[in-house]
Design a protein around this motif. Structure first.
Motif, PDB file in Angstrom:
ATOM      1  N   SER A  37       0.632  -1.352  -0.288  1.00  0.00           N
ATOM      2  CA  SER A  37       0.224  -0.132   0.068  1.00  0.00           C
ATOM      3  C   SER A  37       0.919   0.863  -0.065  1.00  0.00           C
ATOM      4  O   SER A  37       1.824   1.215   1.029  1.00  0.00           O
ATOM      5  N   LYS A 372      -0.008  -0.164  -4.780  1.00  0.00           N
ATOM      6  CA  LYS A 372      -1.335   0.193  -4.812  1.00  0.00           C
ATOM      7  C   LYS A 372      -1.900   0.406  -3.770  1.00  0.00           C
ATOM      8  O   LYS A 372      -0.734   1.340  -2.593  1.00  0.00           O
ATOM      9  N   ALA A 374      -3.735   2.631  -0.103  1.00  0.00           N
ATOM     10  CA  ALA A 374      -4.130   2.259   1.035  1.00  0.00           C
ATOM     11  C   ALA A 374      -5.157   2.098   1.004  1.00  0.00           C
ATOM     12  O   ALA A 374      -5.659   0.679   1.668  1.00  0.00           O
ATOM     13  N   ALA A 377      -6.183  -1.706  -0.381  1.00  0.00           N
ATOM     14  CA  ALA A 377      -4.996  -2.779   0.641  1.00  0.00           C
ATOM     15  C   ALA A 377      -5.927  -3.618   1.442  1.00  0.00           C
ATOM     16  O   ALA A 377      -5.761  -4.960   1.063  1.00  0.00           O
TER      17      ALA A 377
END
Length: 380
Positions: A37, A372, A374, A377
């Motif tokens: 994340s 990616k 947060a 996630a």
């Protein structure tokens, strides 16, 4: 055929096959960049809290002391009882003080009789003086005796007032509304104005003061670095909350009222006081807790605490470069936080990307990652 040449050729072929096989295994064993994340740091607003240990005191804590000496004949209240102003608390033996009143009253009556007699004598002497029967000195003597009698009457009246006042002091009453504290002495105990221990303490708990200490840094923040006065800073402070000893928060909010003008050289702190309403009487003098003071931070960089790590008392985050490689960046944060986030004061700029998971485990210095968001996630 040359056997030695064949052997060397075979060994070379085997070596080439072995090297090719190792290359394929290394290529097949290369791990992809971990997906972690990542968040983009952007300015925002937040409210964080600071807490200070407090000691509570009633609006007034009045020690009840007798103004005359004597044995306590009656205790009219009990510990913890709510009393009203003027309510009787204790009664001290009244016999000797009533006798003093009776004696003073008798002296007043005697002095009145003496004045009456002296007035008659002075009037008679004046009549005789007007007829030139007696001398001026004889009348003057009678007039002086009348003045002495009136002075004695004034003294007797003053003694009567004092005696009645002492008699009234034998009934000890509450000076204000409040709650009765500890009563160390009961019926039969000797009460005296010189006693070190009071009869009890009446605490007015309709409002309570929460006393706490502010550091020099707090005072500088309160005065905006010295650009405004402390009084102005106090007025601009938001309402504060009180965390009780059991960890719960008192339902009513208070307000910081005063800050001492002195800083203790030994502690570097200044005493401050907040006022809380207490209509139910829940709070009592002597209670302890923590004062919770909110702070509003506007247009600041806010990051999760889990995105940071400490090394030799310094705090770092992993920022991503254009190649998505994690690089350590030292940051500083505000001393106040909500337990989940930090407000960054230096080290990061708006728009930079930082890693928010796997810090120190999956992600280390120089780790290439697959970013990616947060927010995505938990789903992934």
């Amino acid at each position: 055929m040359n056997t030695k040449a064949l052997t060397i050729g075979a060994l070379s072929a085997l070596l080439m096959l072995s090297l090719g096989s190792c290359g394929k295994q290394a290529q097949q064993g290369a791990m992809p960049a971990p997906a972690v994340s990542v968040m983009t740091v952007e300015p925002g607003n937040t409210v964080y809290e600071s807490s200070y240990p407090v000691t509570l005191k009633g609006k007034t804590d009045i020690d009840i002391r007798p103004q005359v000496s004597g044995f306590i004949t009656k205790v009219c209240v009990d510990e913890g009882q709510h009393v009203r102003k003027g309510q009787t608390l204790f009664i001290i033996d009244q016999v000797q003080y009533q006798a003093a009143v009776d004696q003073a009253l008798a002296n007043v009556n005697s002095a009145k009789s003496a004045v009456s007699t002296a007035e008659i004598a002075e009037q008679n002497k004046r009549m005789l003086l007007d007829k030139n029967i007696i001398s001026q000195s004889e009348w003057q003597t009678a007039a002086n005796q009348l003045a002495q009698a009136k002075a004695a009457l004034a003294q007797a009246n003053a003694a009567l007032v004092s005696a009645r006042k002492n008699l009234a002091y034998t009934t000890v009453t509450a000076p204000s509304d409040g709650v009765v504290g500890v009563i160390p002495n009961r019926e039969g105990s000797l009460a005296s104005p010189s006693s070190a221990q009071p009869l009890t303490t009446i605490s007015d708990n309709s409002e309570v003061y929460a006393y706490f200490s502010l550091t020099e840094n707090d005072l500088l923040d309160l005065s905006n670095g010295g650009t405004t006065s402390i009084d102005a800073g106090i007025k601009n402070l938001p309402e504060v909350e009180l965390e009780l000893a059991n960890g719960t928060r008192y339902p009513l909010k208070g307000k910081v009222a005063t800050v001492s003008g002195l800083v203790d050289n030994s502690t570097g702190a200044s005493s401050a006081r907040a006022l809380f309403p207490n209509p139910s009487g829940m709070l009592r003098s002597g209670n302890t807790g923590r004062l919770i003071m909110p702070h509003v931070a506007e247009n600041v960089l806010i990051i999760p605490q889990k995105a940071t790590y400490e090394l030799q008392d310094l705090r770092y985050v992993y920022a991503l470069n254009d190649s998505n490689v994690a690089m350590p960046v030292q940051i500083t944060v505000m001393p106040y936080n909500d337990g989940k986030t930090f407000v960054v004061t230096s080290g990061l700029n708006g728009g930079e990307r930082i890693v928010t998971e796997g810090v120190g485990t999956t992600v280390r210095n120089g780790t290439a990652v697959t970013p990616k968001t947060a927010e995505a996630a938990p789903a992934q």
